[in-house]
Design a protein around this motif. Structure first.
Motif, PDB file in Angstrom:
ATOM      1  N   VAL A   7     -50.773 -41.723  29.638  1.00 21.95           N
ATOM      2  CA  VAL A   7     -50.299 -42.535  30.756  1.00 21.95           C
ATOM      3  C   VAL A   7     -50.363 -44.005  30.371  1.00 21.95           C
ATOM      4  O   VAL A   7     -51.449 -44.544  30.134  1.00 21.95           O
ATOM      5  CB  VAL A   7     -51.139 -42.286  32.022  1.00 21.95           C
ATOM      6  CG1 VAL A   7     -50.616 -43.143  33.182  1.00 21.95           C
ATOM      7  CG2 VAL A   7     -51.136 -40.815  32.400  1.00 21.95           C
ATOM      8  N   THR A  32     -46.022 -37.375  28.953  1.00 19.09           N
ATOM      9  CA  THR A  32     -46.297 -38.798  29.136  1.00 19.09           C
ATOM     10  C   THR A  32     -45.877 -39.206  30.538  1.00 19.09           C
ATOM     11  O   THR A  32     -45.010 -38.567  31.155  1.00 19.09           O
ATOM     12  CB  THR A  32     -45.541 -39.655  28.101  1.00 19.09           C
ATOM     13  OG1 THR A  32     -44.128 -39.433  28.246  1.00 19.09           O
ATOM     14  CG2 THR A  32     -45.972 -39.325  26.681  1.00 19.09           C
ATOM     15  N   ALA A  33     -46.488 -40.273  31.027  1.00 25.06           N
ATOM     16  CA  ALA A  33     -46.134 -40.818  32.333  1.00 25.06           C
ATOM     17  C   ALA A  33     -46.273 -42.340  32.266  1.00 25.06           C
ATOM     18  O   ALA A  33     -47.134 -42.856  31.552  1.00 25.06           O
ATOM     19  CB  ALA A  33     -47.036 -40.250  33.427  1.00 25.06           C
ATOM     20  N   HIS A  34     -45.409 -43.039  33.018  1.00 29.57           N
ATOM     21  CA  HIS A  34     -45.381 -44.494  32.946  1.00 29.57           C
ATOM     22  C   HIS A  34     -45.682 -45.172  34.276  1.00 29.57           C
ATOM     23  O   HIS A  34     -45.689 -46.401  34.352  1.00 29.57           O
ATOM     24  CB  HIS A  34     -44.026 -44.959  32.419  1.00 29.57           C
ATOM     25  CG  HIS A  34     -43.638 -44.313  31.126  1.00 29.57           C
ATOM     26  ND1 HIS A  34     -44.294 -44.563  29.942  1.00 29.57           N
ATOM     27  CD2 HIS A  34     -42.687 -43.387  30.840  1.00 29.57           C
ATOM     28  CE1 HIS A  34     -43.751 -43.840  28.975  1.00 29.57           C
ATOM     29  NE2 HIS A  34     -42.780 -43.106  29.500  1.00 29.57           N
ATOM     30  N   ALA A  38     -46.137 -40.857  38.785  1.00 31.17           N
ATOM     31  CA  ALA A  38     -45.725 -39.877  37.776  1.00 31.17           C
ATOM     32  C   ALA A  38     -46.934 -39.234  37.117  1.00 31.17           C
ATOM     33  O   ALA A  38     -46.902 -38.045  36.772  1.00 31.17           O
ATOM     34  CB  ALA A  38     -44.843 -40.561  36.722  1.00 31.17           C
ATOM     35  N   ALA A  39     -47.998 -40.003  36.939  1.00 31.47           N
ATOM     36  CA  ALA A  39     -49.213 -39.455  36.329  1.00 31.47           C
ATOM     37  C   ALA A  39     -49.834 -38.384  37.217  1.00 31.47           C
ATOM     38  O   ALA A  39     -50.219 -37.305  36.732  1.00 31.47           O
ATOM     39  CB  ALA A  39     -50.221 -40.577  36.073  1.00 31.47           C
ATOM     40  N   GLU A  41     -48.333 -36.594  39.494  1.00 30.99           N
ATOM     41  CA  GLU A  41     -47.436 -35.441  39.505  1.00 30.99           C
ATOM     42  C   GLU A  41     -47.567 -34.638  38.220  1.00 30.99           C
ATOM     43  O   GLU A  41     -47.565 -33.398  38.240  1.00 30.99           O
ATOM     44  CB  GLU A  41     -45.997 -35.925  39.695  1.00 30.99           C
ATOM     45  CG  GLU A  41     -44.966 -34.803  39.864  1.00 30.99           C
ATOM     46  CD  GLU A  41     -44.486 -34.241  38.533  1.00 30.99           C
ATOM     47  OE1 GLU A  41     -44.094 -33.054  38.495  1.00 30.99           O
ATOM     48  OE2 GLU A  41     -44.504 -34.976  37.522  1.00 30.99           O
ATOM     49  N   ALA A  42     -47.710 -35.331  37.081  1.00 32.20           N
ATOM     50  CA  ALA A  42     -47.816 -34.649  35.796  1.00 32.20           C
ATOM     51  C   ALA A  42     -49.118 -33.874  35.673  1.00 32.20           C
ATOM     52  O   ALA A  42     -49.154 -32.783  35.096  1.00 32.20           O
ATOM     53  CB  ALA A  42     -47.688 -35.666  34.659  1.00 32.20           C
TER      54      ALA A  42
END
Length: 222
Positions: A7, A32-34, A38-39, A41-42
């Motif tokens: 992340v 990966t998350a930005h 998103a993190a 959810e991932a």
């Protein structure tokens, strides 16, 4: 294989960290998350074993992500990887349950050492009926920036906190001043400071005042 979620708000930095992880045997990048959203959810979708978490994100801070993960009783482990050096952020991350706190920029060897220590400790603790002190030390006692092992009684996460206080300060600090900023005892803080001096990562200055011994003051070597 330990599955890792990277992340970071910077796409290029995330790619570099992804490459670092892929070079360490036993680790693979699950995604990966930005952004913070998103993190979260991932983590829910990919169920990684470990998150390399930036603190500065455009929508939700890494500290808030930590809070939500712990509130939801998520079993995922977290290593903070961030440019945030202020002592309060470090303390908040430690309270949120990060396994290690790595300050950017860092080398591949620094991350590799943290990941190897992490996987060794997880392997020893998984399925064990009880933990022994040596295994607990491996899990929580990472040494700052891959330096030599800490002396007995010193912990890597606390060393990271003392380092953050020194780095943040524009002037030299006494052990008492450093302890107050870090929220630690003066005696304990002085042990960490003297260890950093022996490693050559901090320097000590003597301030002479009135009668009595000179005051020891510590400064991070920049």
């Amino acid at each position: 294989m330990t599955r890792v979620l990277v992340v970071d708000d910077d796409f290029m930095v995330a790619r570099i960290h992804q490459g670092f992880v892929q070079k360490v045997p036993g680790f693979t990048v699950a995604g990966t998350a930005h952004t913070g959203a998103a993190a979260l959810e991932a983590v829910e979708r990919l169920r990684p074993d470990l998150v390399l978490l930036d603190i500065y994100l455009p929508d939700i801070s890494g500290l808030e992500i930590l809070r939500r993960l712990r509130q939801e009783s998520s079993a995922v482990d977290v290593i903070a990887i961030t440019a945030a050096q202020d002592a309060e952020t470090v303390r908040a991350a430690l309270r949120g349950g990060v396994m290690h706190y790595i300050i950017k920029p860092f080398t591949f060897d620094t991350l590799r050492e943290r990941l190897e220590r992490y996987t060794e400790a997880v392997s020893r603790l998984t399925g064990a009926p009880a933990a022994v002190q040596a295994d607990v030390d491996r899990f929580f006692g990472g040494t700052p920036d891959g330096e030599a092992a800490l002396p007995k009684g010193l912990a890597g996460r606390t060393a990271d906190l003392v380092i953050a206080v020194l780095r943040e300060s524009d002037t030299d600090l006494s052990a008492a001043e450093c302890a107050e900023r870090a929220g630690l005892s003066r005696v304990s803080t002085r042990r960490y400071l003297e260890h950093l001096v022996r490693l050559g990562r901090a320097q000590v200055r003597l301030r002479y005042g009135g009668a009595g011994r000179p005051e020891h003051r510590y400064l991070w070597k920049r």
